[in-house]
Design an enzyme around this catalytic site. Structure first.
Site, PDB file in Angstrom:
ATOM      1  N   LYS A 115       0.833  -1.217   0.000  1.00  0.00           N
ATOM      2  CA  LYS A 115       0.000   0.000   0.000  1.00  0.00           C
ATOM      3  C   LYS A 115       0.857   1.253   0.000  1.00  0.00           C
ATOM      4  O   LYS A 115       0.438   2.282  -0.521  1.00  0.00           O
ATOM      5  CB  LYS A 115      -1.002  -0.017   1.159  1.00  0.00           C
ATOM      6  CG  LYS A 115      -2.099  -1.056   0.934  1.00  0.00           C
ATOM      7  CD  LYS A 115      -3.397  -0.759   1.632  1.00  0.00           C
ATOM      8  CE  LYS A 115      -4.473  -1.722   1.125  1.00  0.00           C
ATOM      9  NZ  LYS A 115      -5.720  -1.678   1.837  1.00  0.00           N
ATOM     10  N   LYS A 197      -3.639 -10.371  -6.594  1.00  0.00           N
ATOM     11  CA  LYS A 197      -4.939 -10.506  -5.918  1.00  0.00           C
ATOM     12  C   LYS A 197      -5.999  -9.591  -6.556  1.00  0.00           C
ATOM     13  O   LYS A 197      -5.672  -8.479  -6.958  1.00  0.00           O
ATOM     14  CB  LYS A 197      -4.732 -10.111  -4.450  1.00  0.00           C
ATOM     15  CG  LYS A 197      -5.937 -10.244  -3.573  1.00  0.00           C
ATOM     16  CD  LYS A 197      -5.665  -9.717  -2.160  1.00  0.00           C
ATOM     17  CE  LYS A 197      -6.038  -8.255  -2.019  1.00  0.00           C
ATOM     18  NZ  LYS A 197      -6.584  -7.867  -0.711  1.00  0.00           N
ATOM     19  N   LYS A 200     -10.374  -4.373  -4.525  1.00  0.00           N
ATOM     20  CA  LYS A 200     -11.446  -3.417  -4.860  1.00  0.00           C
ATOM     21  C   LYS A 200     -10.892  -2.088  -5.345  1.00  0.00           C
ATOM     22  O   LYS A 200     -11.570  -1.355  -6.044  1.00  0.00           O
ATOM     23  CB  LYS A 200     -12.438  -3.256  -3.709  1.00  0.00           C
ATOM     24  CG  LYS A 200     -11.907  -2.755  -2.401  1.00  0.00           C
ATOM     25  CD  LYS A 200     -13.060  -2.492  -1.435  1.00  0.00           C
ATOM     26  CE  LYS A 200     -13.134  -3.478  -0.289  1.00  0.00           C
ATOM     27  NZ  LYS A 200     -12.013  -3.412   0.656  1.00  0.00           N
TER      28      LYS A 200
HETATM   29  N1  AQP Z   1      -8.965 -11.343  -3.795  1.00  0.00           N
HETATM   30  C1  AQP Z   1      -9.390 -11.815  -2.641  1.00  0.00           C
HETATM   31  N2  AQP Z   1      -9.587 -13.149  -2.467  1.00  0.00           N
HETATM   32  C2  AQP Z   1     -10.039 -13.628  -1.276  1.00  0.00           C
HETATM   33  N3  AQP Z   1     -10.325 -12.847  -0.209  1.00  0.00           N
HETATM   34  C3  AQP Z   1     -10.141 -11.516  -0.342  1.00  0.00           C
HETATM   35  N4  AQP Z   1     -10.340 -10.469   0.494  1.00  0.00           N
HETATM   36  C4  AQP Z   1     -10.007  -9.314  -0.124  1.00  0.00           C
HETATM   37  N5  AQP Z   1      -9.598  -9.566  -1.384  1.00  0.00           N
HETATM   38  C5  AQP Z   1      -9.669 -10.926  -1.555  1.00  0.00           C
HETATM   39  C6  AQP Z   1     -10.841 -10.606   1.862  1.00  0.00           C
HETATM   40  O1  AQP Z   1     -11.955  -9.723   1.996  1.00  0.00           O
HETATM   41  C7  AQP Z   1     -12.012  -9.266   3.362  1.00  0.00           C
HETATM   42  C8  AQP Z   1     -12.198  -7.794   3.390  1.00  0.00           C
HETATM   43  O2  AQP Z   1     -11.086  -7.157   2.793  1.00  0.00           O
HETATM   44  P1  AQP Z   1     -10.755  -5.659   3.203  1.00  0.00           P
HETATM   45  O3  AQP Z   1     -11.889  -4.802   2.858  1.00  0.00           O
HETATM   46  O4  AQP Z   1     -10.332  -5.614   4.611  1.00  0.00           O
HETATM   47  O5  AQP Z   1      -9.542  -5.188   2.376  1.00  0.00           O
HETATM   48  P2  AQP Z   1      -8.425  -5.858   1.565  1.00  0.00           P
HETATM   49  O6  AQP Z   1      -8.026  -7.203   2.084  1.00  0.00           O
HETATM   50  O7  AQP Z   1      -7.327  -4.861   1.465  1.00  0.00           O
HETATM   51  O8  AQP Z   1      -9.222  -6.042   0.213  1.00  0.00           O
HETATM   52  P3  AQP Z   1      -9.111  -5.270  -1.099  1.00  0.00           P
HETATM   53  O9  AQP Z   1     -10.288  -5.655  -1.910  1.00  0.00           O
HETATM   54  O10 AQP Z   1      -7.763  -5.541  -1.706  1.00  0.00           O
HETATM   55  O11 AQP Z   1      -9.248  -3.753  -0.683  1.00  0.00           O
HETATM   56  P4  AQP Z   1      -8.343  -2.513  -1.041  1.00  0.00           P
HETATM   57  O12 AQP Z   1      -8.220  -2.514  -2.546  1.00  0.00           O
HETATM   58  O13 AQP Z   1      -9.088  -1.333  -0.499  1.00  0.00           O
HETATM   59  O14 AQP Z   1      -7.024  -2.743  -0.356  1.00  0.00           O
HETATM   60  C9  AQP Z   1     -10.727  -9.721   4.042  1.00  0.00           C
HETATM   61  O15 AQP Z   1     -11.020 -10.867   4.824  1.00  0.00           O
HETATM   62  C10 AQP Z   1      -9.836 -10.092   2.902  1.00  0.00           C
HETATM   63  O16 AQP Z   1      -8.926 -11.115   3.248  1.00  0.00           O
END
Ligand code: AQP
Length: 335
Positions: A115, A197, A200
């Site tokens: 990040k 991965k 979002k």
């Molecule tokens: N690609 C993924 N596959 C499986 N699990 C996933 N999670 C996120 N992406 C995947 C799981 O979703 C939950 C919530 O995630 P988060 O909102 O805490 O943020 P994150 O892990 O940082 O997810 P993003 O989508 O990648 O968000 P941004 O882009 O904002 O950083 C968690 O349990 C995570 O493991």
């Protein structure tokens, strides 16, 4: 009523429109715990501001994330659904745990490294101490089990270390939590770069299936998914794109790898991608319909938030009182 139940806690950041990764890796699995455990599912808005957010969008997405929890099957009567910033104990314990988390530990977190690369103009202290706040989120409720995707495993290990450290200094205070990581869907990959991965915040819309994408968009994105130059639907090294699509297809149909390989034997990638798009769109359609109904009723969502925060705050207060006593803070008295 919940006295003897073990506790589950998890959270999702309202940092964007949720993806198929968030759904299959986390939210879809949450409802399975509702009968057996006392479940706290939180919209973690305090984590979201570690990356700059537009205030109006953050507010809207906080409502939407709560609505998605319910639309994905979380019954507010059986689960405590709430917003992190509505329970001040999260920030309070977060600060205390900052003082029991080592700089070296935080420096090793891969999400911080990723990040900070993505947000080079805003490498703030909150981004760095994010895992200590996440430890507070979990430890506040004496959580036994945390359902998360595999990307959160490192943060969860840190939460365990912090709990064990605190317990060994002051005697047992926190339950040491275990991760619950699904096997096949622990890491849904980007459709555009299958070694990465699905996230979002990805800027490439074709890389990401959003839970709220319309049917035609879902099918179009799967059709465009990056695969390899072969034509065999089979899980193997060098076939990360196809392997990812097989995990998604399997999650929605319950079919094994062998069943999927024989179903698409001789049919090529085009047919397979269309089938993945269709099962995904079919599964998300009822979630989308329920989401539309819920977001038109803001008062209902606000009442769920209020009840959830009250319930969570009550339970968090018990842990905070214990923590204050152990570390030597004076318990505040009411006048
Ligand atoms: N690609 C993924 N596959 C499986 N699990 C996933 N999670 C996120 N992406 C995947 C799981 O979703 C939950 C919530 O995630 P988060 O909102 O805490 O943020 P994150 O892990 O940082 O997810 P993003 O989508 O990648 O968000 P941004 O882009 O904002 O950083 C968690 O349990 C995570 O493991």
């Amino acid at each position: 009523m919940f006295k003897d139940k073990k506790v589950v806690f998890s959270g999702v950041q309202p940092s964007g429109v949720l993806t198929l990764g968030n759904y299959l890796g986390a939210i879809k699995n949450f409802a399975a715990f509702s009968d057996e455990y006392k479940c706290y599912y939180c919209v973690v808005d305090e984590h979201a501001i570690t990356v700059r957010q537009n205030p109006a969008e953050l507010r809207r997405r906080t409502y939407e994330t709560l609505a998605l929890y319910i639309a994905c099957g979380l019954d507010p009567e059986k689960n405590t659904l709430f917003v992190q910033s509505h329970v001040s104990a999260h920030a309070e314990l977060g600060w205390i745990l900052d003082c029991y988390t080592m700089f070296g530990e935080l420096s090793r977190m891969t999400q911080f490294k990723d990040k900070s690369q993505k947000n080079a103009d805003n490498i703030n202290a909150g981004l760095f101490t994010y895992p200590a706040l996440m430890a507070a989120d979990i430890l506040l409720y004496q959580t036994e089990l945390v359902p998360v995707g595999v990307d959160q495993k490192q943060h969860l290990e840190l939460a365990r270390n912090v709990a064990e450290r605190f317990n060994s200094v002051y005697s047992d205070t926190f339950v040491v939590p275990e991760p619950y990581i699904p096997t096949e869907t622990a890491k849904i990959m980007s459709l555009a770069e299958p070694s990465k991965k699905m996230s979002k915040s990805d800027e490439n819309e074709n890389a990401v299936i959003r839970i709220l994408d319309p049917r035609d968009v879902i099918i179009k994105k799967f059709k465009r998914a990056v695969t390899d130059s072969g034509c065999e639907v089979r899980r193997a090294e060098g076939k990360e794109g196809i392997s990812n699509l097989m995990s998604i297809y399997s999650a929605f149909t319950g079919k094994s790898d062998d069943e999927i390989t024989s179903e698409f034997d001789g049919r090529g990638y085009g047919d397979f991608k269309l089938a993945v798009g269709e099962v995904c769109a079919d599964a998300l359609a009822p979630v989308q319909a329920e989401f539309a109904r819920l977001t038109s009723d803001k008062a209902y969502l606000e009442s769920i938030m209020a009840h959830g925060a009250e319930d969570a705050a009550r339970s968090a207060a018990r842990t905070m009182s214990k923590v204050r006593r152990k570390i030597g803070f004076i318990e505040p008295k009411r006048v």
